[in-house]
Design an enzyme around this catalytic site. Structure first.
Site, short mmCIF file in Angstrom:
data_model
loop_
_atom_site.label_atom_id
_atom_site.label_comp_id
_atom_site.label_asym_id
_atom_site.label_seq_id
_atom_site.Cartn_x
_atom_site.Cartn_y
_atom_site.Cartn_z
NE ARG A 1 47.82 42.66 -85.01
CZ ARG A 1 46.89 43.17 -84.91
NH1 ARG A 1 46.30 43.63 -84.08
NH2 ARG A 1 45.57 42.87 -85.51
NE ARG B 1 43.68 45.88 -74.19
CZ ARG B 1 43.00 46.55 -74.78
NH1 ARG B 1 42.34 46.94 -75.42
NH2 ARG B 1 41.96 44.78 -74.54
NE ARG C 1 43.18 50.16 -81.08
CZ ARG C 1 42.17 49.51 -81.08
NH1 ARG C 1 41.26 49.39 -82.33
NH2 ARG C 1 41.80 49.72 -79.95
CG ASP D 1 41.84 39.98 -75.98
OD1 ASP D 1 41.82 41.00 -75.78
OD2 ASP D 1 40.92 38.81 -76.06
CE1 TYR E 1 32.84 41.54 -75.62
CE2 TYR E 1 34.46 41.00 -73.60
CZ TYR E 1 34.21 41.93 -74.41
OH TYR E 1 35.01 43.27 -74.01
C1 LIG Z 1 37.58 43.63 -72.33
C2 LIG Z 1 39.05 43.04 -72.12
C3 LIG Z 1 39.48 42.77 -74.24
N1 LIG Z 1 40.61 42.45 -73.96
C4 LIG Z 1 41.38 42.23 -72.35
C5 LIG Z 1 40.26 42.80 -71.95
C6 LIG Z 1 40.38 43.04 -70.45
C7 LIG Z 1 41.00 44.60 -70.42
C8 LIG Z 1 39.95 45.51 -70.67
O1 LIG Z 1 38.96 45.76 -70.08
O2 LIG Z 1 40.89 46.23 -71.47
C9 LIG Z 1 42.94 42.01 -71.95
C10 LIG Z 1 43.80 42.30 -72.90
N2 LIG Z 1 44.02 42.64 -74.13
C11 LIG Z 1 45.07 42.75 -74.91
C12 LIG Z 1 45.75 42.74 -73.81
C13 LIG Z 1 47.56 43.10 -73.69
C14 LIG Z 1 47.68 43.77 -72.64
C15 LIG Z 1 48.13 44.99 -72.33
O3 LIG Z 1 49.49 46.04 -72.49
O4 LIG Z 1 47.18 45.72 -71.71
C16 LIG Z 1 45.09 42.08 -72.25
C17 LIG Z 1 45.59 43.14 -70.99
C18 LIG Z 1 45.84 43.26 -76.15
C19 LIG Z 1 44.59 44.01 -76.39
N3 LIG Z 1 43.09 43.51 -77.18
C20 LIG Z 1 42.58 44.13 -79.01
C21 LIG Z 1 43.65 44.43 -79.05
C22 LIG Z 1 43.32 45.71 -80.20
C23 LIG Z 1 43.58 45.39 -81.68
C24 LIG Z 1 43.98 45.23 -82.60
O5 LIG Z 1 45.41 45.96 -81.99
O6 LIG Z 1 43.18 45.79 -83.29
C25 LIG Z 1 44.84 44.47 -77.99
C26 LIG Z 1 46.02 45.51 -78.25
C27 LIG Z 1 41.80 43.44 -79.08
C28 LIG Z 1 40.35 43.36 -77.93
N4 LIG Z 1 39.94 42.60 -77.00
C29 LIG Z 1 38.99 43.30 -76.27
C30 LIG Z 1 38.67 44.17 -76.29
C31 LIG Z 1 37.01 45.33 -75.81
C32 LIG Z 1 39.33 44.26 -77.91
C33 LIG Z 1 39.60 45.82 -78.05
C34 LIG Z 1 39.00 46.03 -79.70
C35 LIG Z 1 39.25 46.92 -80.33
O7 LIG Z 1 39.03 48.55 -80.16
O8 LIG Z 1 39.59 47.27 -81.87
C36 LIG Z 1 38.37 41.93 -74.85
#
Ligand SMILES: Cc1c2[nH]c(c1CCC(=O)O)Cc1[nH]c(c(CCC(=O)O)c1C)Cc1[nH]c(c(CCC(=O)O)c1C)Cc1[nH]c(c(C)c1CCC(=O)O)C2
Length: 340
Positions: free
Chosen positions: A31, A18, A22, A67, A142
């Site tokens: 974004r 990540r 954010r 994602d 999920y």
């Molecule tokens: C479980 C999982 C998800 N997505 C992902 C996982 C596995 C990694 C982990 O264990 O964290 C994988 C993921 N998601 C994202 C990345 C981008 C690459 C990176 O910088 O690591 C990666 C590798 C972008 C994202 N994916 C997400 C964001 C946030 C989106 C936003 O800007 O609102 C980002 C940058 C959304 C997302 N997508 C998911 C979650 C739990 C969330 C967060 C929800 C929240 O708290 O708002 C599912």
């Protein structure tokens, strides 16, 4: 790349799960009001957001901005990523008919991934791009729960109670992950990470029986490409050996298990990735720096070590602290690399 392959390195390489997202004001700006899943389908935006952390941090890798649910969306699953919540599925998968409706992913379903990875590869030069996919248990959770879950109860009920249906679902998810990863590797991603983030809730015997065969299929399908394969989950201390056995070259470790202990839990011939607690970056810098030095010292017991956090960067993290951390990892590990 050398650390993943357990070859000598001038310093310990570092990237942050990540690292895009954010915690960066320029991410929030880029974004704007574009919903997360729409952003993941716009090549220019994917490239910009993937590059943002590289302008701030001396990290040794970029991770593709996408994602784990993007390929599910691409095959027509009705889902959304709700800010502050995570992926939410409109019609959760609970029976054989629903599993049957989950179609394969074809490379043509994700042209924006191919386009963005190709552009990134050109822009990144020597810095490798890491592609990724969601692990089969995490995606199944999920899909079955309909959203994030603490106990994964319906998921486990299917795993325990309907093993054949479970195996069919995980096999389909494995095939989707294989296509999604192949698309990224064929477009230029130089390493891949399988995020089975929530598999830590599964006991080792059940992991071996009900999850490992499907992850094994994914890693085996990637084998011919020769790219390092990283396997990560949260709370997977009891599964580290099995996650290596599944066919990973690098086992990702969360912050709960010290890396020298992880070395004992994983078979020889694997590198490790991790594992500074992301929350420590909210403590005073000297506290975080001391723990980062400990992680480096413990990582020196591994055959190869890629420094990372034990899970993703928390949104409240100060990017300045991540910049200092990347530098610290390089400086302190270079000293040891030079030592006789
Ligand atoms: C479980 C999982 C998800 N997505 C992902 C996982 C596995 C990694 C982990 O264990 O964290 C994988 C993921 N998601 C994202 C990345 C981008 C690459 C990176 O910088 O690591 C990666 C590798 C972008 C994202 N994916 C997400 C964001 C946030 C989106 C936003 O800007 O609102 C980002 C940058 C959304 C997302 N997508 C998911 C979650 C739990 C969330 C967060 C929800 C929240 O708290 O708002 C599912």
């Amino acid at each position: 790349m050398n650390a993943c392959r357990r070859l000598p390195v001038p310093h310990t390489p570092v990237w942050f799960m990540r690292q895009a997202g954010r915690s960066l004001p320029e991410y929030r700006e880029a974004r704007g009001a574009v919903p997360m899943l729409e952003a993941c389908a716009i090549p220019d935006l994917i490239v910009e957001i993937t590059m943002q952390p590289l302008r701030r941090y001396a990290v040794d890798a970029a991770i593709f901005f996408s994602d784990i649910v993007v390929p599910l969306k691409a095959i027509g699953v009705d889902l959304d990523i709700k800010p502050g919540v995570g992926p939410v599925i409109a019609d959760p998968i609970r029976d054989a008919a629903a599993v049957g409706r989950l179609r394969p992913l074809w490379p043509d379903d994700v042209p924006y991934v191919t386009e963005a990875v190709s552009s990134l590869n050109a822009e990144l030069g020597d810095i490798p791009l890491i592609g990724f996919a969601g692990g089969p248990f995490t995606l199944a959770s999920y899909l079955i729960e309909g959203g994030p879950s603490k106990n994964h109860e319906r998921t486990k009920a299917m795993m325990y109670g309907e093993p054949e249906l479970w195996a069919r679902l995980l096999d389909r998810l494995a095939d989707i992950a294989i296509t999604y990863l192949k698309v990224q590797v064929e477009a230029g991603a130089r390493a891949v990470q399988l995020f089975d983030s929530w598999v830590g809730g599964v006991a080792p015997a059940d992991y071996r029986r009900s999850v490992l065969p499907h992850s094994e299929k994914i890693f085996a399908a990637l084998e011919p490409y020769g790219v390092p394969r990283i396997h990560f989950g949260v709370g997977t201390g009891e599964l580290l050996g099995l996650m290596g056995e599944a066919g990973a070259d690098v086992v990702g470790v969360d912050w709960r298990v010290p890396l020298d202990e992880a070395v004992r839990r994983v078979d020889a011939g694997k590198a490790l990735q991790g594992n500074l607690d992301p929350a420590i970056l909210l403590a005073p810098w000297e506290v975080a720096a001391e723990r980062a030095r400990e992680v480096l010292a413990q990582g020196r017991t591994a055959e190869g070590h890629v420094f990372n956090l034990g899970h993703g960067v928390l949104p409240s993290t100060d990017p300045g602290v991540l910049a200092r951390l990347a530098d610290l990892v390089h400086e302190e590990s270079a000293v040891h690399a030079e030592a006789p």
